[in-house]
Write a protein that holds these residues in place. Structure first.
Motif, PDB file in Angstrom:
ATOM      1  N   VAL A  76      -9.111  10.788   0.223  1.00  0.00           N
ATOM      2  CA  VAL A  76      -8.368   9.567  -0.136  1.00  0.00           C
ATOM      3  C   VAL A  76      -7.411   9.163   0.975  1.00  0.00           C
ATOM      4  O   VAL A  76      -7.345   7.990   1.372  1.00  0.00           O
ATOM      5  CB  VAL A  76      -7.609   9.774  -1.465  1.00  0.00           C
ATOM      6  N   PHE A  77      -6.694  10.130   1.530  1.00  0.00           N
ATOM      7  CA  PHE A  77      -5.726   9.811   2.587  1.00  0.00           C
ATOM      8  C   PHE A  77      -6.433   9.311   3.842  1.00  0.00           C
ATOM      9  O   PHE A  77      -5.921   8.424   4.542  1.00  0.00           O
ATOM     10  CB  PHE A  77      -4.866  11.034   2.917  1.00  0.00           C
ATOM     11  N   ALA A  78      -7.600   9.859   4.150  1.00  0.00           N
ATOM     12  CA  ALA A  78      -8.353   9.398   5.326  1.00  0.00           C
ATOM     13  C   ALA A  78      -8.793   7.950   5.144  1.00  0.00           C
ATOM     14  O   ALA A  78      -8.655   7.132   6.061  1.00  0.00           O
ATOM     15  CB  ALA A  78      -9.561  10.300   5.566  1.00  0.00           C
ATOM     16  N   VAL A  79      -9.320   7.630   3.982  1.00  0.00           N
ATOM     17  CA  VAL A  79      -9.762   6.253   3.714  1.00  0.00           C
ATOM     18  C   VAL A  79      -8.583   5.294   3.776  1.00  0.00           C
ATOM     19  O   VAL A  79      -8.656   4.211   4.388  1.00  0.00           O
ATOM     20  CB  VAL A  79     -10.458   6.173   2.345  1.00  0.00           C
ATOM     21  N   LEU A  80      -7.463   5.674   3.146  1.00  0.00           N
ATOM     22  CA  LEU A  80      -6.290   4.799   3.136  1.00  0.00           C
ATOM     23  C   LEU A  80      -5.696   4.627   4.527  1.00  0.00           C
ATOM     24  O   LEU A  80      -5.187   3.549   4.860  1.00  0.00           O
ATOM     25  CB  LEU A  80      -5.237   5.365   2.178  1.00  0.00           C
ATOM     26  N   LYS A  81      -5.759   5.668   5.348  1.00  0.00           N
ATOM     27  CA  LYS A  81      -5.234   5.551   6.707  1.00  0.00           C
ATOM     28  C   LYS A  81      -6.068   4.579   7.521  1.00  0.00           C
ATOM     29  O   LYS A  81      -5.518   3.785   8.303  1.00  0.00           O
ATOM     30  CB  LYS A  81      -5.205   6.918   7.392  1.00  0.00           C
ATOM     31  N   VAL A  82      -7.381   4.620   7.358  1.00  0.00           N
ATOM     32  CA  VAL A  82      -8.248   3.660   8.055  1.00  0.00           C
ATOM     33  C   VAL A  82      -7.883   2.234   7.635  1.00  0.00           C
ATOM     34  O   VAL A  82      -7.783   1.326   8.474  1.00  0.00           O
ATOM     35  CB  VAL A  82      -9.726   3.949   7.764  1.00  0.00           C
ATOM     36  N   ILE A  83      -7.671   2.035   6.342  1.00  0.00           N
ATOM     37  CA  ILE A  83      -7.291   0.706   5.850  1.00  0.00           C
ATOM     38  C   ILE A  83      -5.939   0.289   6.425  1.00  0.00           C
ATOM     39  O   ILE A  83      -5.757  -0.852   6.879  1.00  0.00           O
ATOM     40  CB  ILE A  83      -7.238   0.702   4.308  1.00  0.00           C
ATOM     41  N   ALA A  84      -4.982   1.214   6.423  1.00  0.00           N
ATOM     42  CA  ALA A  84      -3.636   0.894   6.916  1.00  0.00           C
ATOM     43  C   ALA A  84      -3.639   0.574   8.409  1.00  0.00           C
ATOM     44  O   ALA A  84      -2.964  -0.358   8.859  1.00  0.00           O
ATOM     45  CB  ALA A  84      -2.692   2.061   6.629  1.00  0.00           C
ATOM     46  N   VAL A  85      -4.391   1.338   9.182  1.00  0.00           N
ATOM     47  CA  VAL A  85      -4.479   1.075  10.625  1.00  0.00           C
ATOM     48  C   VAL A  85      -5.137  -0.276  10.875  1.00  0.00           C
ATOM     49  O   VAL A  85      -4.713  -1.047  11.752  1.00  0.00           O
ATOM     50  CB  VAL A  85      -5.271   2.198  11.339  1.00  0.00           C
ATOM     51  N   SER A  86      -6.158  -0.595  10.089  1.00  0.00           N
ATOM     52  CA  SER A  86      -6.840  -1.880  10.239  1.00  0.00           C
ATOM     53  C   SER A  86      -5.898  -3.036   9.917  1.00  0.00           C
ATOM     54  O   SER A  86      -5.901  -4.063  10.616  1.00  0.00           O
ATOM     55  CB  SER A  86      -8.067  -1.925   9.320  1.00  0.00           C
ATOM     56  N   ILE A  87      -5.092  -2.886   8.883  1.00  0.00           N
ATOM     57  CA  ILE A  87      -4.115  -3.926   8.542  1.00  0.00           C
ATOM     58  C   ILE A  87      -3.095  -4.087   9.661  1.00  0.00           C
ATOM     59  O   ILE A  87      -2.764  -5.208  10.068  1.00  0.00           O
ATOM     60  CB  ILE A  87      -3.413  -3.577   7.215  1.00  0.00           C
ATOM     61  N   THR A  88      -2.608  -2.963  10.183  1.00  0.00           N
ATOM     62  CA  THR A  88      -1.579  -3.008  11.231  1.00  0.00           C
ATOM     63  C   THR A  88      -2.108  -3.662  12.499  1.00  0.00           C
ATOM     64  O   THR A  88      -1.501  -4.599  13.036  1.00  0.00           O
ATOM     65  CB  THR A  88      -1.095  -1.588  11.555  1.00  0.00           C
ATOM     66  N   MET A  89      -3.243  -3.195  12.982  1.00  0.00           N
ATOM     67  CA  MET A  89      -3.756  -3.695  14.256  1.00  0.00           C
ATOM     68  C   MET A  89      -4.453  -5.040  14.097  1.00  0.00           C
ATOM     69  O   MET A  89      -4.386  -5.893  14.979  1.00  0.00           O
ATOM     70  CB  MET A  89      -4.679  -2.660  14.885  1.00  0.00           C
ATOM     71  N   GLY A  90      -5.114  -5.254  12.960  1.00  0.00           N
ATOM     72  CA  GLY A  90      -5.692  -6.555  12.707  1.00  0.00           C
ATOM     73  C   GLY A  90      -4.639  -7.630  12.532  1.00  0.00           C
ATOM     74  O   GLY A  90      -4.869  -8.805  12.843  1.00  0.00           O
ATOM     75  N   GLY A  91      -3.471  -7.221  12.040  1.00  0.00           N
ATOM     76  CA  GLY A  91      -2.348  -8.141  11.897  1.00  0.00           C
ATOM     77  C   GLY A  91      -1.516  -8.296  13.149  1.00  0.00           C
ATOM     78  O   GLY A  91      -0.495  -8.983  13.127  1.00  0.00           O
ATOM     79  N   LEU A 144       0.826  -1.209   0.000  1.00  0.00           N
ATOM     80  CA  LEU A 144       0.000   0.000   0.000  1.00  0.00           C
ATOM     81  C   LEU A 144       0.858   1.255   0.000  1.00  0.00           C
ATOM     82  O   LEU A 144       0.530   2.253  -0.658  1.00  0.00           O
ATOM     83  CB  LEU A 144      -0.923  -0.021   1.222  1.00  0.00           C
ATOM     84  N   ALA A 145       1.986   1.204   0.701  1.00  0.00           N
ATOM     85  CA  ALA A 145       2.868   2.374   0.794  1.00  0.00           C
ATOM     86  C   ALA A 145       3.583   2.671  -0.517  1.00  0.00           C
ATOM     87  O   ALA A 145       4.074   3.788  -0.713  1.00  0.00           O
ATOM     88  CB  ALA A 145       3.889   2.165   1.911  1.00  0.00           C
ATOM     89  N   LEU A 146       3.679   1.693  -1.416  1.00  0.00           N
ATOM     90  CA  LEU A 146       4.312   1.950  -2.715  1.00  0.00           C
ATOM     91  C   LEU A 146       3.583   3.054  -3.468  1.00  0.00           C
ATOM     92  O   LEU A 146       4.202   3.895  -4.127  1.00  0.00           O
ATOM     93  CB  LEU A 146       4.341   0.669  -3.557  1.00  0.00           C
ATOM     94  N   GLY A 147       2.266   3.053  -3.379  1.00  0.00           N
ATOM     95  CA  GLY A 147       1.493   4.085  -4.060  1.00  0.00           C
ATOM     96  C   GLY A 147       1.144   5.261  -3.172  1.00  0.00           C
ATOM     97  O   GLY A 147       0.975   6.384  -3.656  1.00  0.00           O
ATOM     98  N   PHE A 148       1.064   4.993  -1.864  1.00  0.00           N
ATOM     99  CA  PHE A 148       0.637   6.038  -0.918  1.00  0.00           C
ATOM    100  C   PHE A 148       1.528   5.987   0.327  1.00  0.00           C
ATOM    101  O   PHE A 148       1.147   5.407   1.354  1.00  0.00           O
ATOM    102  CB  PHE A 148      -0.831   5.846  -0.542  1.00  0.00           C
ATOM    103  N   PRO A 149       2.700   6.584   0.263  1.00  0.00           N
ATOM    104  CA  PRO A 149       3.608   6.549   1.423  1.00  0.00           C
ATOM    105  C   PRO A 149       3.089   7.308   2.630  1.00  0.00           C
ATOM    106  O   PRO A 149       3.662   7.204   3.716  1.00  0.00           O
ATOM    107  CB  PRO A 149       4.893   7.192   0.874  1.00  0.00           C
TER     108      PRO A 149
END
Length: 507
Positions: free
Chosen positions: A283-298, A253-258
């Motif tokens: 866009v950044f708000a939506v992606l941050k929610v996804i990134a936080v979910s991946i981090t904490m869900g993982g 995900l960070a490759l396109g949105f660091p």
């Protein structure tokens, strides 16, 4: 803080960790992709080796320790969780540092309480002092640190605890300012002013939007946790690899949105300064929610407060861009909406409107816009607390069967085992052997290791004055009767616990 910055600098090579995402854009793609996965693998090794469930500890466990464990936080799993969070945040995990700080300070307080053989009241006071000092030092926010400890961790405002907690918060802030200088976390370029009192309804609407965003963030994390657990079971994935897979997804995900890398201070500052346009904020708000979910869900580690600040600032900026565009003649700056949104989403996540309002002021140094922030925060918290179990941390505990959100009347029963309240079969107040046998035949029994939380519904169902206490076995004689639990004894213990809790909260 220093440890995260040093390790992050070593891994990414940047000389300014607060501008991490700008630097990440210049790195080779494979390094951006692989580094979070390597960090996740190390986290997985730590957690599977030193925790029984390969799960990171955080503020939820500190809140549980305050309510049910006399302020004692487990140390072995706690140390592993702190190391895991350090590695997660340094290698690009999309979470915050306040969770590890709260857990680390809580663990230190528990160690001190054990050394002093402190009782429950003193243990909780020490826990509150440690958390207040840690939060104050981490964010250079002494007022918010003190109130956070009482509002979120202790969950009551007692007079006897206020003085030591306030002193601890002041001490933590002094240490922070001595080490890092007397600077605010975010520097605002312009003074935010309310355009006119007619603009206040817009902040009521922003509060509603922020409350829904806060709920979306929280539920996304829980959905990711459940989905990852189900996928792990379906693929027979070893627990050690779960954080590594999450890290790999983050890197992709960070490759396109660091912007989703790390805590997100640079993006949050850009939102508060109005340097992002509408579609970027969304866009950044939506992606941050996804990134936080991946981090904490993982199960990679870190906290949720800093991500909530970033998502809130982006939400507020997007809302402000629309509001000021539709009603330019009665609107102030769109960055005021970013500031109010930052506090409103964070307050909804923490379930802490008072301390969050103060921490927004202390993080930005902007005390002139209190009316707008208070309106948005109060509306957001009122809405989000009705859609989850009060807050992110209390919902975490509720999902594990720990019912703190409903208050002492719900969780105190789980603190007392039947074995500590039961009477022997030959006790003068025990019922006859025939009555006990009938109770066993009617399934009106509990085990000595059960808690009163299980016993009280049985009393309610049977409308009886006792339950049999048995040990289940495979023998032909059936359950072995060990004693009886009298309803009056269970009520007496429960009432004493309620009285002690009320006395502490009002002392």
């Amino acid at each position: 803080m220093t440890g995260i910055e040093l390790l992050q600098t070593a891994l990414y090579g940047t000389d300014d960790p607060r501008r991490l995402h700008s630097f990440v854009e210049t790195l080779p793609w494979f390094w951006v992709l692989v580094l979070p996965a390597i960090g996740g693998l190390i986290v997985g090794i730590l957690l599977t080796r030193f925790t029984p469930d390969a799960r990171v500890r955080g503020p939820a466990e500190v809140i549980e320790a305050s309510a049910m464990k006399e302020g004692r936080v487990e140390r072995r799993a706690g140390l592993a969780s702190i190391a895991a969070s350090l590695i997660t945040l340094s290698s690009g995990g999309s979470s915050g540092r306040e969770g590890p700080v709260v857990h680390m300070t809580g663990m230190i307080a528990g160690w001190v309480s054990n050394r002093l053989n402190a009782d429950g009241v003193t243990g909780r006071d020490l826990l509150g002092c440690a958390v207040a000092a840690g939060v104050a030092a981490s964010f250079n926010a002494p007022l918010a640190g003190a109130l956070f400890a009482m509002e979120v961790v202790l969950r009551h405002f007692s007079v006897h605890a206020f003085a030591p907690i306030a002193i601890a918060a002041a001490s933590g802030s002094v240490i922070s300012r001595t080490s890092f200088g007397d600077v605010t976390e975010f520097a605002l370029r312009e003074t935010n002013t309310l355009g006119f009192y007619a603009e206040l309804p817009a902040f009521v609407l922003l509060g509603l939007v922020s409350g829904l965003v806060a709920v979306t963030l929280m539920r996304s994390v829980f959905l990711a946790e459940d989905a990852a657990t189900a996928m792990q079971a379906r693929l027979s994935l070893p627990p050690v690899l779960r954080p590594a897979v999450s890290g790999l997804l983050l890197g992709a995900l960070a490759l396109g949105f660091p912007h989703i890398i790390g805590v997100g201070y640079e993006t949050t500052s850009a939102a508060l300064s109005g340097d992002l346009v509408l579609h970027e904020a969304v866009v950044f708000a939506v992606l941050k929610v996804i990134a936080v979910s991946i981090t904490m869900g993982g199960r990679m580690g870190g906290g949720i407060f800093s991500p909530a600040l970033m998502v809130g600032a982006l939400t507020g900026l997007a809302f402000g861009s629309i509001a000021t565009g539709v009603f330019p003649e009665m609107s102030g700056s769109e960055t005021l909406y970013a500031l109010a949104g930052m506090g409103a989403v964070a307050a909804g996540v923490l379930g802490a409107p008072i301390s969050t309002t103060l921490i927004v002021f202390e993080l930005t140094g902007d005390w002139q816009t209190g009316l707008a922030v208070m309106v948005a925060v109060s509306i957001s918290t009122s809405l989000s607390s009705r859609l989850v179990d009060r807050s992110f941390f209390l919902t975490q505990l509720e999902r594990r069967g720990i019912h703190l959100a409903a208050g002492p009347q719900a969780y105190l029963l789980a603190m007392f085992k039947v074995s500590s309240v039961m009477k022997s079969p030959d006790h003068p107040k025990a019922p006859s052997e025939d009555r006990v046998r009938r109770a066993v035949n009617e399934a009106l029994f509990v085990a000595p290791g059960d808690t009163l939380e299980k016993a009280m519904p049985l009393f309610e169902r049977s409308n009886g004055d006792f339950l049999a206490v048995v040990r289940l076995g495979d023998g032909a004689d059936g359950p072995e009767v060990l004693g009886v639990l009298l309803h009056v004894d269970a009520l007496r213990v429960f009432n004493r616990a309620l009285a002690a809790t009320a006395a502490e909260e009002h002392s």
